[in-house]
Design an enzyme around this catalytic site. Structure first.
Site, mmCIF file in Angstrom:
data_model
loop_
_atom_site.group_PDB
_atom_site.id
_atom_site.type_symbol
_atom_site.label_atom_id
_atom_site.label_comp_id
_atom_site.label_asym_id
_atom_site.label_seq_id
_atom_site.Cartn_x
_atom_site.Cartn_y
_atom_site.Cartn_z
ATOM 1 N N ARG A 78 49.013 36.704 37.740
ATOM 2 C CA ARG A 78 47.870 37.075 36.920
ATOM 3 C C ARG A 78 48.024 38.491 36.371
ATOM 4 O O ARG A 78 48.494 39.384 37.070
ATOM 5 C CB ARG A 78 46.591 37.006 37.765
ATOM 6 C CG ARG A 78 45.360 37.525 37.065
ATOM 7 C CD ARG A 78 44.108 37.328 37.881
ATOM 8 N NE ARG A 78 43.995 38.168 39.049
ATOM 9 C CZ ARG A 78 43.773 39.493 39.027
ATOM 10 N NH1 ARG A 78 43.679 40.147 37.884
ATOM 11 N NH2 ARG A 78 43.661 40.168 40.161
ATOM 12 N N GLN A 134 49.452 36.908 44.422
ATOM 13 C CA GLN A 134 49.793 38.198 43.819
ATOM 14 C C GLN A 134 49.729 39.345 44.830
ATOM 15 O O GLN A 134 48.773 39.458 45.587
ATOM 16 C CB GLN A 134 48.811 38.507 42.691
ATOM 17 C CG GLN A 134 49.056 39.865 42.055
ATOM 18 C CD GLN A 134 48.342 40.005 40.722
ATOM 19 O OE1 GLN A 134 47.184 40.377 40.660
ATOM 20 N NE2 GLN A 134 49.034 39.682 39.650
ATOM 21 N N PHE A 153 46.449 48.656 30.453
ATOM 22 C CA PHE A 153 46.588 47.984 31.738
ATOM 23 C C PHE A 153 47.903 47.224 31.756
ATOM 24 O O PHE A 153 48.455 46.905 30.708
ATOM 25 C CB PHE A 153 45.415 47.019 31.949
ATOM 26 C CG PHE A 153 44.684 47.284 33.224
ATOM 27 C CD1 PHE A 153 43.769 48.309 33.293
ATOM 28 C CD2 PHE A 153 44.933 46.520 34.354
ATOM 29 C CE1 PHE A 153 43.101 48.565 34.483
ATOM 30 C CE2 PHE A 153 44.271 46.774 35.548
ATOM 31 C CZ PHE A 153 43.354 47.794 35.602
ATOM 32 N N LEU A 178 42.776 48.794 47.722
ATOM 33 C CA LEU A 178 43.222 48.781 46.332
ATOM 34 C C LEU A 178 43.057 50.142 45.648
ATOM 35 O O LEU A 178 42.026 50.786 45.749
ATOM 36 C CB LEU A 178 42.384 47.740 45.583
ATOM 37 C CG LEU A 178 42.663 47.570 44.094
ATOM 38 C CD1 LEU A 178 44.031 46.971 43.878
ATOM 39 C CD2 LEU A 178 41.600 46.665 43.474
ATOM 40 N N GLU A 213 45.224 49.658 39.000
ATOM 41 C CA GLU A 213 46.276 49.796 38.005
ATOM 42 C C GLU A 213 45.824 50.732 36.879
ATOM 43 O O GLU A 213 46.638 51.323 36.173
ATOM 44 C CB GLU A 213 46.524 48.399 37.434
ATOM 45 C CG GLU A 213 47.771 48.180 36.687
ATOM 46 C CD GLU A 213 47.974 46.670 36.498
ATOM 47 O OE1 GLU A 213 48.241 45.966 37.482
ATOM 48 O OE2 GLU A 213 47.842 46.211 35.361
ATOM 49 N N HIS A 257 49.452 43.232 44.777
ATOM 50 C CA HIS A 257 49.145 44.352 43.887
ATOM 51 C C HIS A 257 50.028 45.523 44.283
ATOM 52 O O HIS A 257 50.129 45.855 45.462
ATOM 53 C CB HIS A 257 47.663 44.713 44.022
ATOM 54 C CG HIS A 257 47.170 45.642 42.963
ATOM 55 N ND1 HIS A 257 47.582 46.958 42.893
ATOM 56 C CD2 HIS A 257 46.336 45.453 41.920
ATOM 57 C CE1 HIS A 257 46.996 47.530 41.851
ATOM 58 N NE2 HIS A 257 46.234 46.649 41.245
ATOM 59 N N ASP A 280 37.168 29.494 52.136
ATOM 60 C CA ASP A 280 36.245 28.473 52.649
ATOM 61 C C ASP A 280 36.094 27.290 51.690
ATOM 62 O O ASP A 280 36.040 26.136 52.124
ATOM 63 C CB ASP A 280 34.876 29.110 52.921
ATOM 64 C CG ASP A 280 34.997 30.363 53.776
ATOM 65 O OD1 ASP A 280 35.871 30.397 54.668
ATOM 66 O OD2 ASP A 280 34.231 31.321 53.544
ATOM 67 N N GLY A 340 28.702 30.232 46.590
ATOM 68 C CA GLY A 340 29.315 31.542 46.363
ATOM 69 C C GLY A 340 28.523 32.328 45.334
ATOM 70 O O GLY A 340 28.049 31.775 44.342
ATOM 71 N N ALA A 375 31.838 34.792 39.554
ATOM 72 C CA ALA A 375 31.848 33.450 38.962
ATOM 73 C C ALA A 375 30.577 32.691 39.312
ATOM 74 O O ALA A 375 29.959 32.051 38.451
ATOM 75 C CB ALA A 375 33.081 32.674 39.433
ATOM 76 N N HIS A 402 46.713 40.446 47.198
ATOM 77 C CA HIS A 402 45.585 40.749 46.334
ATOM 78 C C HIS A 402 44.866 39.530 45.776
ATOM 79 O O HIS A 402 43.641 39.483 45.763
ATOM 80 C CB HIS A 402 46.098 41.619 45.176
ATOM 81 C CG HIS A 402 45.044 42.171 44.294
ATOM 82 N ND1 HIS A 402 43.986 42.910 44.781
ATOM 83 C CD2 HIS A 402 44.862 42.106 42.957
ATOM 84 C CE1 HIS A 402 43.209 43.287 43.770
ATOM 85 N NE2 HIS A 402 43.707 42.791 42.656
ATOM 86 N N ARG A 445 52.390 42.954 37.491
ATOM 87 C CA ARG A 445 52.286 43.341 38.902
ATOM 88 C C ARG A 445 53.421 42.784 39.760
ATOM 89 O O ARG A 445 53.895 43.464 40.671
ATOM 90 C CB ARG A 445 50.944 42.862 39.465
ATOM 91 C CG ARG A 445 49.800 43.665 38.907
ATOM 92 C CD ARG A 445 48.464 43.166 39.368
ATOM 93 N NE ARG A 445 47.410 44.040 38.836
ATOM 94 C CZ ARG A 445 46.115 43.780 38.942
ATOM 95 N NH1 ARG A 445 45.704 42.694 39.548
ATOM 96 N NH2 ARG A 445 45.236 44.624 38.439
#
Lengths: 584, 257
Positions: free
Chosen positions: A394, A240, A116, A252, A255, A242, A221, A12, A16, A353, A286
């Site tokens: 989250r 979650q 936020f 999206l 926020e 959103h 995956d 990936g 991250a 989300h 959220r």
């Protein structure tokens, strides 16, 4: 079949994966395998910002951020992990700035910050400016900056290599990771990558819902590969929604729009969030806002001819502010709805989300085979993982933070592991399972179509395991998913070729979604309480006595070859915060 | 709280909230190429019923999922952020996910083909490697000298604004593959690479501007640009690409940036 050997393999290339790659490439010979070109990853779709208590514009500290994260996660957060997240947030943002990220600036030239959802001053007193941002394309800028630094560090990418299997080798009774198997999209060739350490950073599973902010490619995956090799999945029932996706499309709208002063309104023009969250209002967490929106809709105060959405109202904000702070999302409203957000409110509805659950890890990013045992050499970070810093819900801006803090940690830990360990021998016929899977699908003459199964799955998930759930709806979902998994065995593809066979790819992705949807529904059925993103109308209260614990789901295969899901539980790590009733 | 804007809906909002489906018959004429089947590329027509408020990407999916699973294209986010689905639609480079069918005259067949100047691998999929190589060649990362500060580097809002436009680039290649100079000579860096060089040359924190300008002073560099503005027209992010290229040219002459 080709065999490759690298010290460290990263699966990936979103935030991250690339954050990990920057660290591990400096320390070990690293390969990054990615289904998409790195800059196509969905980190780029994140908009509003990355939380860190820099205190550049008002008083703030990491302890307040830790508390907000734990409260936001409805006390299912592992508190030691949340503390690391909030503490390391500060250096994480500063690192990105030094890598070149063009943050918005304050008048004195420091990184600007904005409000936020769920982020507060002194344990819930009032909203605080904690989100570091670059216009409304913070995720885009993080993805670009990380890719730029991967170019600088000479990170080796295998683009459009789709990892289909994780290889585990039994060494003296200990399961160790030894490699991965990938399918090269351009040629259809199978590649085995032997590695001393492996990091999964392959993102979320949001495509099992119909109305979703997630990309077509977010099909779980990594989770599915780990699951099929007998590794557990943690807290999969927590997903979650959103609050502000474009009505029907799910795209999206950050926020940050409410952080800049945007207001949610029902058909009467009422600012309804005042009723549900008197202090934080539109900036409550959220899960709370999404439930409030659906409550308005269910009670007949929704907008439009079918009363099935509400409005995000930005019309009272100066056009200059919208142009400077929210240019992309206002453009989305113009492009996809044909309306002018300067003067028209934007029709929105909650959109699937983010997966709070995933492959369980400890705070070093090491993957767990059960509640405590580490799988030597195997790591996970980002949305694919469950540390757990997000618990049951989250907070906004904590995911861009998560990928940077735990991506970096996993990258360092994996590379250090590679330096200290030898290669583990690959299992016999390492690619056999993948070859069989691909050939079965390519040669199948079955009558089921991928598109129909996927559509039925998505409609079932939206109808039954979204914002509101009951035993009845979840059971309906479990049953339907079981039926779809049966029918999936009879699926066939039209494209029988080897070159860029995206028809085949979509069939494989559907198989992953079906397996993970089942884990989610089964985990949700057993959690007879309401907590964060998991709301049971038949059990509307949080039950700390029985359910203040993480769900650990395991795939079991009986002697007759029949698969089943076994649920176990893992205690939540509590340090200094006692669970309290959650009010915003 | 009074909300005057909600009392009276604009016609645009009413239209956006209208749930009645108005599917019409549309023909998509798609340039097909699969060397596993034939060395020759050819046009193929697909007819389908679709609401013209849908995206071209939705139509391509409908064709792939309901008519011909072999139709091949890249896509991911489906809302103009990931840059996967740049293609030539009715002769103009656009993102399929950011183009609504109603905006490109669905009364006539809509042509869809791969972007030009990069080798077609299958249907709408091209080899992106030369494009990313040009990007990598301009050193697209912050270059600084001396010790790092403990906190963030300071930058005024004005200095940040100076290169804001070019930070929007999503590397979709719509600009580079719309450039006639690039079509004729694949050695040319192309607009996207220059845009990304611009993003750093004009960043007040960066100290690698001279190096990048020397790279772009090359015979395949910025002087090849003939200012046709195709790139600016093609950019789905609204970046003033040609202006950015002109600013790099000017910086090369004045050495001020």
């Amino acid at each position: 079949m080709k065999i490759h050997k690298y010290d460290t393999v990263i699966v990936g290339a979103g935030g991250a994966g690339m954050r990990a790659a920057i660290e591990s490439t400096k320390r070990s010979r690293t390969a990054v395998l990615t289904k998409l070109y790195p800059t196509r990853s969905h980190t780029g779709a994140a908009q509003g910002g990355m939380a860190a208590a820099l205190a550049n514009v008002e008083e703030d500290n990491w302890e307040w951020h830790t508390f907000d994260t734990i409260k936001g996660g409805d006390y299912l957060v592992d508190q030691d992990a949340a503390e690391i997240l909030a503490k390391e947030a500060i250096d994480s943002v500063l690192d990105l700035e030094k890598m070149g990220l063009p943050f918005n600036r304050t008048p004195n030239g420091t990184i600007d910050q904005r409000r936020f959802g769920g982020h507060s001053r002194n344990h819930g007193e009032a909203p605080v400016r904690r989100s570091c941002y670059a216009s409304d394309r913070t995720g885009h800028m993080i993805l670009q900056t990380l890719y730029q630094n991967c170019v600088k560090e000479g990170v080796e990418f295998f683009n459009e290599f789709y990892v289909l299997d994780l290889l585990l080798t039994d060494v003296d009774g200990v399961k160790k990771s030894s490699g991965v198997v990938a399918y090269e999209l351009a040629t259809g060739e199978i590649h085995v990558f032997q590695a001393k350490s492996i990091i999964f950073a392959s993102g979320g599973t949001g495509k099992f819902f119909k109305v979703t902010s997630n990309a077509h490619t977010l099909t779980g995956d990594g989770q599915a590969a780990a699951w099929r090799r007998g590794l557990p999945l943690e807290d999969m029932e927590f997903f979650q929604f959103h609050p502000t996706g474009i009505w029907r499309m799910g795209i999206l709208l950050t926020e940050g729009a409410r952080g800049e002063g945007g207001i949610l309104r029902n058909k009467d023009g009422e600012r309804f969030m005042e009723k549900y969250a008197p202090v934080m209002k539109d900036l409550a967490s959220r899960d709370v806002v999404s439930r409030s929106i659906y409550t308005e809709i269910r009670e007949g105060r929704g907008c439009g001819p079918e009363g099935d959405h509400v409005y995000l109202d930005l019309t009272h904000l100066p056009p200059e502010q919208l142009d400077a702070k929210l240019p992309d999302i206002t453009e989305f409203a113009r492009t996809y709805l044909g309306i002018e957000p300067y003067t028209d409110p934007i029709p929105i509805q909650p959109t699937a989300h983010y997966a709070m659950g995933g492959i369980p890890t400890n705070v070093e990013g090491e993957v767990l085979a059960d509640n405590t045992t580490v799988v030597p050499g195997l790591y996970a970070a980002g949305e694919v993982a469950c540390v757990s810093v997000h618990g049951a819900n989250r907070l906004g801006t904590n995911s861009l933070l998560d990928i940077n803090v735990f991506g970096r940690r996993a990258g360092i830990a994996a590379a250090e592991y590679s330096a200290d360990h030898d290669f583990v021998e690959l299992p016999e016929d390492p690619a056999q399972k993948v070859v069989d899977q691909v050939e079965r699908l390519r040669n199948s003459t079955g009558t089921e179509r991928v598109t129909e199964l996927r559509q039925e799955l998505q409609e079932c998930m939206d109808a039954n395991v979204m914002v509101f759930r009951t035993e009845q709806t979840i059971k309906t979902a479990v049953e339907k998913i079981g039926e779809l998994r049966e029918r999936y065995l009879n699926v066939s593809v039209q494209d029988k070729g080897k070159r860029f066979n995206t028809d085949l790819l979509e069939a494989i992705e559907l198989g992953n979604l079906l397996d993970l949807a089942e884990v989610m529904a089964v985990s949700a059925l057993a959690r007879k309480e309401s907590r964060g993103g998991h709301y049971r109308e038949d059990f509307p209260n949080r039950d700390d006595v029985n359910f203040m614990r993480h769900t650990m789901a395991y795939r079991e295969v009986g002697a007759d070859g029949k698969e089943s899901i076994r649920l176990d539980y893992k205690p939540v790590v509590q340090t200094r915060y006692q669970p309290m009733e959650r009010k915003y | 709280m009074s909300t005057p804007t909600l009392d009276k809906h604009s016609a645009a909002l009413d239209a956006a909230e209208n749930t009645a489906s108005h599917a019409i018959k549309v023909t998509f004429r798609i340039r097909r190429f699969n060397p596993e089947v034939s060395e020759e590329a050819s046009w193929q027509d697909f007819e389908l019923d679709i609401d013209p408020k849908e995206r071209v990407l939705d139509a391509l999916h409908k064709i792939k999922w309901e008519q011909d699973g072999t139709l091949t294209f890249r896509r991911s986010c489906a809302h103009g952020i990931c840059g996967s689905d740049a293609m030539r639609i009715n002769g103009k480079n656009r993102l399929a996910c950011k183009t609504l069918i109603k905006d490109i005259n669905p009364q006539k067949p809509i042509t869809v083909e791969a972007i030009k100047g990069l080798t077609v691998l299958k249907d709408l999929v091209v080899d992106m490697e030369p494009f990313f190589q040009a990007y990598r060649d301009v050193m697209p990362f912050l270059i600084t000298k001396g010790n790092e500060p403990t906190r963030e580097r300071l930058q005024t809002a004005e200095d940040r604004e100076r290169f804001d436009d070019t930070t929007k680039c999503i590397l979709c290649a719509a600009c580079t593959s719309s450039c006639p100079v690039f079509w004729n000579d694949g050695q040319y860096f192309g607009p996207a690479a220059i845009v990304n060089a611009h993003r750093f040359i004009f960043d007040s924190r960066d100290e690698g501007g001279e190096q990048r300008l020397e790279i772009l002073n090359d015979k395949d560099g910025v002087w090849r640009c003939r200012t046709t503005f195709n790139c600016t027209d093609a950019c789905p992010r609204g970046i003033e690409v040609t202006k950015a290229i002109q600013e790099v040219k000017r910086a090369l002459i004045t050495r001020r940036f």
